[in-house]
Design a protein around this motif. Sequence first.
Motif, PDB file in Angstrom:
ATOM      1  N   ILE A   5     -17.578  11.320 -43.090  1.00 46.05           N
ATOM      2  CA  ILE A   5     -19.393  11.420 -42.228  1.00 46.05           C
ATOM      3  C   ILE A   5     -19.150  12.314 -43.317  1.00 46.05           C
ATOM      4  CG2 ILE A   5     -20.531  12.022 -39.930  1.00 46.05           C
ATOM      5  CD1 ILE A   5     -18.112  10.401 -38.364  1.00 46.05           C
ATOM      6  N   TYR A   6     -18.893  13.427 -43.072  1.00 45.80           N
ATOM      7  CA  TYR A   6     -19.672  14.988 -43.995  1.00 45.80           C
ATOM      8  C   TYR A   6     -19.683  14.780 -45.081  1.00 45.80           C
ATOM      9  CZ  TYR A   6     -16.209  15.823 -39.590  1.00 45.80           C
ATOM     10  OH  TYR A   6     -16.290  17.166 -38.478  1.00 45.80           O
ATOM     11  N   TYR A   7     -19.106  14.003 -46.327  1.00 41.25           N
ATOM     12  CA  TYR A   7     -19.689  13.844 -47.256  1.00 41.25           C
ATOM     13  C   TYR A   7     -20.816  13.272 -47.515  1.00 41.25           C
ATOM     14  CZ  TYR A   7     -15.558  15.439 -49.777  1.00 41.25           C
ATOM     15  OH  TYR A   7     -13.676  16.002 -50.214  1.00 41.25           O
ATOM     16  N   PRO A   8     -21.209  12.321 -46.720  1.00 42.81           N
ATOM     17  CA  PRO A   8     -22.689  11.463 -47.173  1.00 42.81           C
ATOM     18  C   PRO A   8     -24.250  12.602 -46.495  1.00 42.81           C
ATOM     19  CG  PRO A   8     -21.069   9.485 -45.715  1.00 42.81           C
ATOM     20  CD  PRO A   8     -20.580  10.971 -46.154  1.00 42.81           C
ATOM     21  N   VAL A   9     -23.236  12.834 -45.499  1.00 41.74           N
ATOM     22  CA  VAL A   9     -24.085  13.690 -44.797  1.00 41.74           C
ATOM     23  C   VAL A   9     -24.722  15.250 -45.766  1.00 41.74           C
ATOM     24  CG1 VAL A   9     -24.904  15.365 -43.042  1.00 41.74           C
ATOM     25  CG2 VAL A   9     -24.210  13.513 -42.374  1.00 41.74           C
ATOM     26  N   SER A  10     -23.559  15.890 -46.818  1.00 41.14           N
ATOM     27  CA  SER A  10     -23.887  17.178 -47.701  1.00 41.14           C
ATOM     28  C   SER A  10     -24.242  16.467 -48.652  1.00 41.14           C
ATOM     29  CB  SER A  10     -21.747  17.472 -47.513  1.00 41.14           C
ATOM     30  OG  SER A  10     -22.127  18.320 -48.331  1.00 41.14           O
ATOM     31  N   PHE A  11     -23.999  15.299 -49.310  1.00 44.23           N
ATOM     32  CA  PHE A  11     -24.757  14.594 -50.194  1.00 44.23           C
ATOM     33  C   PHE A  11     -26.082  14.150 -49.984  1.00 44.23           C
ATOM     34  CE2 PHE A  11     -26.262  11.202 -52.844  1.00 44.23           C
ATOM     35  CZ  PHE A  11     -25.565  11.106 -54.061  1.00 44.23           C
ATOM     36  N   ILE A  12     -26.833  14.027 -48.911  1.00 42.53           N
ATOM     37  CA  ILE A  12     -27.911  13.681 -48.900  1.00 42.53           C
ATOM     38  C   ILE A  12     -28.586  15.182 -48.531  1.00 42.53           C
ATOM     39  CG2 ILE A  12     -30.097  13.152 -47.085  1.00 42.53           C
ATOM     40  CD1 ILE A  12     -27.546  10.476 -46.101  1.00 42.53           C
ATOM     41  N   LEU A  13     -27.771  16.648 -48.312  1.00 43.06           N
ATOM     42  CA  LEU A  13     -28.857  18.351 -47.804  1.00 43.06           C
ATOM     43  C   LEU A  13     -28.384  18.223 -49.650  1.00 43.06           C
ATOM     44  CD1 LEU A  13     -29.648  20.086 -46.412  1.00 43.06           C
ATOM     45  CD2 LEU A  13     -27.455  20.608 -46.202  1.00 43.06           C
ATOM     46  N   TRP A  14     -27.759  17.709 -50.151  1.00 44.83           N
ATOM     47  CA  TRP A  14     -27.541  18.119 -52.000  1.00 44.83           C
ATOM     48  C   TRP A  14     -28.732  17.475 -52.148  1.00 44.83           C
ATOM     49  CZ3 TRP A  14     -26.485  15.709 -56.067  1.00 44.83           C
ATOM     50  CH2 TRP A  14     -26.259  16.920 -57.556  1.00 44.83           C
ATOM     51  N   CYS A  15     -29.304  16.484 -52.117  1.00 43.94           N
ATOM     52  CA  CYS A  15     -30.182  15.598 -53.040  1.00 43.94           C
ATOM     53  C   CYS A  15     -31.245  16.366 -52.905  1.00 43.94           C
ATOM     54  CB  CYS A  15     -29.817  14.013 -52.917  1.00 43.94           C
ATOM     55  SG  CYS A  15     -28.792  13.155 -53.309  1.00 43.94           S
ATOM     56  N   TRP A  16     -31.630  16.516 -52.013  1.00 39.09           N
ATOM     57  CA  TRP A  16     -32.652  17.209 -51.570  1.00 39.09           C
ATOM     58  C   TRP A  16     -32.669  18.621 -51.356  1.00 39.09           C
ATOM     59  CZ3 TRP A  16     -37.271  14.228 -51.060  1.00 39.09           C
ATOM     60  CH2 TRP A  16     -36.378  13.203 -50.503  1.00 39.09           C
ATOM     61  N   HIS A  17     -32.053  19.577 -51.512  1.00 37.31           N
ATOM     62  CA  HIS A  17     -32.187  21.100 -52.021  1.00 37.31           C
ATOM     63  C   HIS A  17     -32.397  21.014 -53.267  1.00 37.31           C
ATOM     64  CE1 HIS A  17     -30.571  24.787 -52.926  1.00 37.31           C
ATOM     65  NE2 HIS A  17     -31.088  25.429 -52.008  1.00 37.31           N
ATOM     66  N   LYS A  18     -32.060  19.687 -54.293  1.00 34.07           N
ATOM     67  CA  LYS A  18     -32.081  19.952 -55.619  1.00 34.07           C
ATOM     68  C   LYS A  18     -33.260  19.653 -55.811  1.00 34.07           C
ATOM     69  CE  LYS A  18     -27.450  21.310 -57.474  1.00 34.07           C
ATOM     70  NZ  LYS A  18     -27.793  22.409 -58.278  1.00 34.07           N
ATOM     71  N   VAL A  19     -34.176  19.217 -55.475  1.00 40.29           N
ATOM     72  CA  VAL A  19     -35.119  18.038 -55.059  1.00 40.29           C
ATOM     73  C   VAL A  19     -36.332  19.654 -55.287  1.00 40.29           C
ATOM     74  CG1 VAL A  19     -37.395  17.085 -54.579  1.00 40.29           C
ATOM     75  CG2 VAL A  19     -35.193  15.735 -54.756  1.00 40.29           C
ATOM     76  N   PHE A  20     -36.108  20.328 -53.719  1.00 39.37           N
ATOM     77  CA  PHE A  20     -37.012  21.273 -53.294  1.00 39.37           C
ATOM     78  C   PHE A  20     -36.765  22.666 -54.290  1.00 39.37           C
ATOM     79  CE2 PHE A  20     -37.475  18.448 -49.714  1.00 39.37           C
ATOM     80  CZ  PHE A  20     -39.276  18.281 -50.020  1.00 39.37           C
ATOM     81  N   GLY A  21     -35.824  22.485 -55.118  1.00 38.53           N
ATOM     82  CA  GLY A  21     -35.372  23.425 -54.782  1.00 38.53           C
ATOM     83  C   GLY A  21     -35.916  23.759 -56.752  1.00 38.53           C
ATOM     84  N   PHE A  22     -36.170  22.313 -56.566  1.00 37.82           N
ATOM     85  CA  PHE A  22     -36.470  23.185 -58.340  1.00 37.82           C
ATOM     86  C   PHE A  22     -38.144  23.301 -58.261  1.00 37.82           C
ATOM     87  CE2 PHE A  22     -39.311  20.646 -60.932  1.00 37.82           C
ATOM     88  CZ  PHE A  22     -38.402  20.693 -62.427  1.00 37.82           C
ATOM     89  N   VAL A  23     -38.373  23.511 -56.818  1.00 38.03           N
ATOM     90  CA  VAL A  23     -39.962  23.381 -56.987  1.00 38.03           C
ATOM     91  C   VAL A  23     -40.132  24.883 -56.290  1.00 38.03           C
ATOM     92  CG1 VAL A  23     -42.287  22.821 -55.344  1.00 38.03           C
ATOM     93  CG2 VAL A  23     -40.868  20.900 -55.883  1.00 38.03           C
ATOM     94  N   PHE A  24     -39.094  25.297 -54.992  1.00 41.05           N
ATOM     95  CA  PHE A  24     -39.598  26.730 -54.488  1.00 41.05           C
ATOM     96  C   PHE A  24     -38.570  27.263 -54.681  1.00 41.05           C
ATOM     97  CE2 PHE A  24     -41.423  23.772 -51.991  1.00 41.05           C
ATOM     98  CZ  PHE A  24     -42.723  24.210 -51.746  1.00 41.05           C
ATOM     99  N   GLY A  25     -37.367  27.134 -55.831  1.00 47.74           N
ATOM    100  CA  GLY A  25     -36.594  28.088 -56.112  1.00 47.74           C
ATOM    101  C   GLY A  25     -34.503  27.263 -55.404  1.00 47.74           C
ATOM    102  N   ASP A  26     -33.907  28.015 -55.633  1.00 50.38           N
ATOM    103  CA  ASP A  26     -32.698  27.431 -55.266  1.00 50.38           C
ATOM    104  C   ASP A  26     -32.433  28.492 -53.879  1.00 50.38           C
ATOM    105  OD1 ASP A  26     -31.991  25.071 -56.379  1.00 50.38           O
ATOM    106  OD2 ASP A  26     -30.575  26.438 -58.037  1.00 50.38           O
ATOM    107  N   ASP A  27     -32.249  29.915 -53.741  1.00 50.07           N
ATOM    108  CA  ASP A  27     -32.211  30.957 -53.087  1.00 50.07           C
ATOM    109  C   ASP A  27     -33.589  31.055 -51.768  1.00 50.07           C
ATOM    110  OD1 ASP A  27     -30.049  31.203 -54.284  1.00 50.07           O
ATOM    111  OD2 ASP A  27     -30.705  33.065 -55.171  1.00 50.07           O
TER     112      ASP A  27
END
Length: 381
Positions: A5-27
Amino acid sequence: MLDFIYYPVSFILWCWHKVFGFVFGDDNAISWILAIVFLTFTVRGIMFKPFVNQVRSMKKMQDFAPEIKKIQKKYANDRQRQAQEMQKLQREHGVNPLGSCLPLLLQIPVFIGLNWVLRNFYPGKESNYFFDAEGVRSYVDAKIFGVNLGDAINHVSMMGGPDIAETGWQWSVVPVALPLMVVASVATHFTARHSVARQNPASATQQTAIMNRLTLWIFPAGVLVFGAFFPIGLLLYWLANNAWTLMQQRLVYTKIDKEEEAKKAEVVEKRSNLAPKPGQKPQVGQKPKPGQKPAQQPKSSGQKGGGKSGKSGTEQGADKSADKGADTSADKAATGNGQSTKNGKSPKGGSSVRGGAWAKNGGNQQRPASQGKKAQGRKRR
């Protein structure tokens, strides 16, 4: 133990963070907030089809609710037989009893997995499933109104990490967490109210009444109370989840209502096509509507214009032919009386007939027109 359960949830969160981090910044905290919100939308999008099946299943169960009540009343003292008859009825109507529970059952693992992943972000953590040390640091440093996304009002460390010393009430989180708790609780109530309003009152049972109270009041109160133990990120997930559910309910219910209206209109159109038009007599053998005269058998050609005589068309035709033949014979006989005969010649101004001036025609004596005029003239003289 629950890494599946943890790995799929973590993977989806990681993907979207990369998408929006590219626009607004990772931090940037906005990147993490949008990543959590779109994690919610992704999971709910995957469960959209089961949700539609859930709504259709609930609608079918409401349609045959009176039959369920009859079974419950008939086998009130025999629970086993009651369960068998209920299963039989559900199979006949094509209803899966698990269909209404499947979306909720799928959301529980996501909620548990996201809660675990968000709590696993703390200073000094080297990795968090798909997130490396830099990803962990980025989440820890992301703050909204000065509050970390992983903090809660009553911070209880579940990981045994370095933040164990911070366990307890954190009043600095209240200005951010408390409004989110209230809004999430109200959204949960209105989502449940919108769903309960769709229920058919005729299908209400004691079990449905209990479930309605739970969803309308107990669950929202639970969110308000236990929200103090949820991280800020999990409260954002709960709020986004209710917003999606409310929007999804409106869309799906509207679509189903239109389908039902279309079916009803189709049935009415078929009935109107089968019914005779205004002023038109119903066909023979067709059941007339209330207040409409039944169709009569069409009259035969022999009865037309002569229903009193009782003769058929063939008999009347024969009579007409006989009358016509008799008239023709009489005309020929009359014409022959005015012509010269074999043994005599007609004088000027008249006609002579052998054996007298009278000719017999079918037993009826007729006087020639010329002789009749001469005789009348002699009598006048």
